[in-house]
Scaffold this motif. Structure first.
Motif, PDB file in Angstrom:
ATOM      1  N   TYR A  43       0.406  -1.677  -0.044  1.00  0.00           N
ATOM      2  CA  TYR A  43       0.396   0.237  -0.227  1.00  0.00           C
ATOM      3  C   TYR A  43       0.822   1.189  -0.670  1.00  0.00           C
ATOM      4  O   TYR A  43       1.636   1.210   0.554  1.00  0.00           O
ATOM      5  N   LEU A  61      -2.803   5.836   7.071  1.00  0.00           N
ATOM      6  CA  LEU A  61      -3.519   4.819   6.290  1.00  0.00           C
ATOM      7  C   LEU A  61      -5.344   4.043   7.556  1.00  0.00           C
ATOM      8  O   LEU A  61      -6.461   3.848   6.898  1.00  0.00           O
ATOM      9  N   LEU A  71      -9.365   0.791   1.494  1.00  0.00           N
ATOM     10  CA  LEU A  71      -8.077   0.517   1.002  1.00  0.00           C
ATOM     11  C   LEU A  71      -7.744  -0.377  -0.403  1.00  0.00           C
ATOM     12  O   LEU A  71      -6.209   0.179   0.045  1.00  0.00           O
ATOM     13  N   PHE A  74      -5.363   2.258  -2.050  1.00  0.00           N
ATOM     14  CA  PHE A  74      -3.820   2.284  -1.554  1.00  0.00           C
ATOM     15  C   PHE A  74      -3.299   1.433  -1.697  1.00  0.00           C
ATOM     16  O   PHE A  74      -1.780   1.156  -2.084  1.00  0.00           O
ATOM     17  N   ALA A  75      -3.680   0.084  -3.061  1.00  0.00           N
ATOM     18  CA  ALA A  75      -2.790  -0.631  -2.716  1.00  0.00           C
ATOM     19  C   ALA A  75      -1.952  -0.385  -3.888  1.00  0.00           C
ATOM     20  O   ALA A  75      -2.157  -0.160  -5.645  1.00  0.00           O
TER      21      ALA A  75
END
Length: 110
Positions: A43, A61, A71, A74-75
């Motif tokens: 991430y 995060l 989530l 942001f991968a």
């Protein structure tokens, strides 16, 4: 970069490294370590903060997910398991697209 400019830069870097007592092996080891660290990143945010998915979730995060961001936003591409990536892909194989990465591929349509 032309060959003379490249050779000049290499000579300059070697002088600077010798001045601070750094060896080429030190530089190679540091680069290898950085490559391994970057491969483990799962991430990343726009400021360059990263998380490998192990241990506690970092504050940046946590704040983003608390604010409603997913989530997956942001991968890092390539950090997912191949099966998950293949599942999300459409049936079109874009890997052989001759315009990939060019202005034609990113030009606004309309």
């Amino acid at each position: 970069m032309d060959e003379r400019k490249r050779e000049s830069m290499i000579a300059y870097l070697r002088r600077r490294m010798a001045k601070v007592g750094m060896k080429a092996a030190d530089l190679a080891a540091a680069l290898k370590e950085e490559q391994l660290r970057q491969k483990s990143v799962r991430y990343r945010n726009a400021f360059g903060d990263t998380w490998d998915g192990k241990g506690g979730m970092p504050q940046w995060l946590q704040q983003a997910t608390s604010a409603g961001q997913s989530l997956q936003h942001f991968a890092v591409i390539g950090s997912e398991k191949p099966a998950a990536t293949a599942q999300r892909r459409s049936g079109v194989d874009w890997s052989k697209d001759p315009f990939a990465g060019t202005r034609l591929a990113t030009a606004p349509r309309g």
